[in-house]
Design a protein around this motif. Sequence first.
Motif, mmCIF file in Angstrom:
data_model
loop_
_atom_site.group_PDB
_atom_site.id
_atom_site.type_symbol
_atom_site.label_atom_id
_atom_site.label_comp_id
_atom_site.label_asym_id
_atom_site.label_seq_id
_atom_site.Cartn_x
_atom_site.Cartn_y
_atom_site.Cartn_z
ATOM 1 N N THR A 101 0.842 -1.192 0.000
ATOM 2 C CA THR A 101 0.000 0.000 0.000
ATOM 3 C C THR A 101 0.879 1.245 0.000
ATOM 4 O O THR A 101 2.105 1.180 0.137
ATOM 5 C CB THR A 101 -0.903 0.033 1.244
ATOM 6 N N LEU A 102 0.231 2.391 -0.115
ATOM 7 C CA LEU A 102 0.967 3.652 -0.062
ATOM 8 C C LEU A 102 1.717 3.789 1.254
ATOM 9 O O LEU A 102 2.846 4.293 1.306
ATOM 10 C CB LEU A 102 -0.009 4.825 -0.231
ATOM 11 N N THR A 105 4.731 0.590 1.375
ATOM 12 C CA THR A 105 5.627 0.249 0.266
ATOM 13 C C THR A 105 6.980 0.934 0.449
ATOM 14 O O THR A 105 7.056 2.165 0.446
ATOM 15 C CB THR A 105 5.025 0.682 -1.083
ATOM 16 N N TRP A 110 9.304 0.044 -4.772
ATOM 17 C CA TRP A 110 8.852 0.962 -5.824
ATOM 18 C C TRP A 110 9.851 0.978 -6.982
ATOM 19 O O TRP A 110 9.479 0.825 -8.152
ATOM 20 C CB TRP A 110 8.675 2.355 -5.235
ATOM 21 N N PRO A 154 -5.810 -0.542 -3.479
ATOM 22 C CA PRO A 154 -4.888 0.125 -2.555
ATOM 23 C C PRO A 154 -3.632 -0.667 -2.232
ATOM 24 O O PRO A 154 -2.576 -0.074 -1.967
ATOM 25 C CB PRO A 154 -5.749 0.325 -1.301
ATOM 26 N N THR A 157 -0.071 -0.342 -4.930
ATOM 27 C CA THR A 157 0.356 1.031 -5.224
ATOM 28 C C THR A 157 1.496 1.091 -6.231
ATOM 29 O O THR A 157 1.397 1.755 -7.271
ATOM 30 C CB THR A 157 0.752 1.760 -3.930
ATOM 31 N N SER A 160 0.495 -0.809 -9.694
ATOM 32 C CA SER A 160 -0.434 -0.048 -10.519
ATOM 33 C C SER A 160 0.234 1.177 -11.124
ATOM 34 O O SER A 160 0.009 1.510 -12.291
ATOM 35 C CB SER A 160 -1.648 0.380 -9.687
ATOM 36 N N SER A 161 1.064 1.833 -10.330
ATOM 37 C CA SER A 161 1.740 3.036 -10.818
ATOM 38 C C SER A 161 2.722 2.714 -11.938
ATOM 39 O O SER A 161 2.806 3.436 -12.941
ATOM 40 C CB SER A 161 2.473 3.722 -9.662
#
Length: 260
Positions: A101-102, A105, A110, A154, A157, A160-161
């Motif tokens: 999640t935001l 992560t 990332w 959610p 993150t 999906s980004s």
Amino acid sequence: MSALPPVSLKGRVLLVTGGTQGIGEGIARAAAEAGAAGICITGRDVARGRAVVDALGVPACFVAADLADAAATARIVDQAEAALGPVDGLVNAAGLTDRGTLLDTPVELWDRLFAVNTRAPFILTQALARRLVALGRPGAVVNVITMSSHGGQPFLTAYSSSKGALATFTRNSANGLRRARIRVNGINIGWADTPGEHAIQARDGRPADWLERAEPSQPFGRLIRPRDVAGLAVYLLSDAAEMMTGALIDFDQNVMGTYE
């Protein structure tokens, strides 16, 4: 009225990342059935990669590569062409789907997802496009994306980004390469029955029969399978789709933006 062009890859040499399993393997096998002259697949599982290559029934090669390594990724097109000759088409099917999640992560996760899911397709598309432009040859690129590129859940993150960035890259590169007759299209895949999904479900503590429990709840009674996606990918690589570029196709049994 002229006849419709066949969905054929006769004479084409293809490079398929993530071709050792799941969607990538399905596309490689379908491409061989469609008459591809040569297929190069990439992945990290050497034994599995060699097994897939041996089963394709056409001239093929396997390049072991970690797409998180930019230098190794930059060498893949060279390696494919050394084995099979000039590459005509690229399928960016490899991808990481790690959760986060935001709030939880880490930056390292990332960066890793963006390296594999976004940077690697950029490096490979750039390398192939430069060669095709220099040779004056047309070509085709298919990016395997995800419905999560529209926003995602959610707990996805970074995934999906990274895939949302790949969707934008698909359209941007399609626009930049269209005068060179290099087509770039993307497929936004929904929930699919793949080895990667089985691994994720096991890691998340789901029961071994999670698929049997999940499929009856789907509108069409099952999850998407690699073979389903492979047919569309082959079409997009073929001359049957020669007037199509910059498309992002939602390949799902749920309709984005609607509610029951």
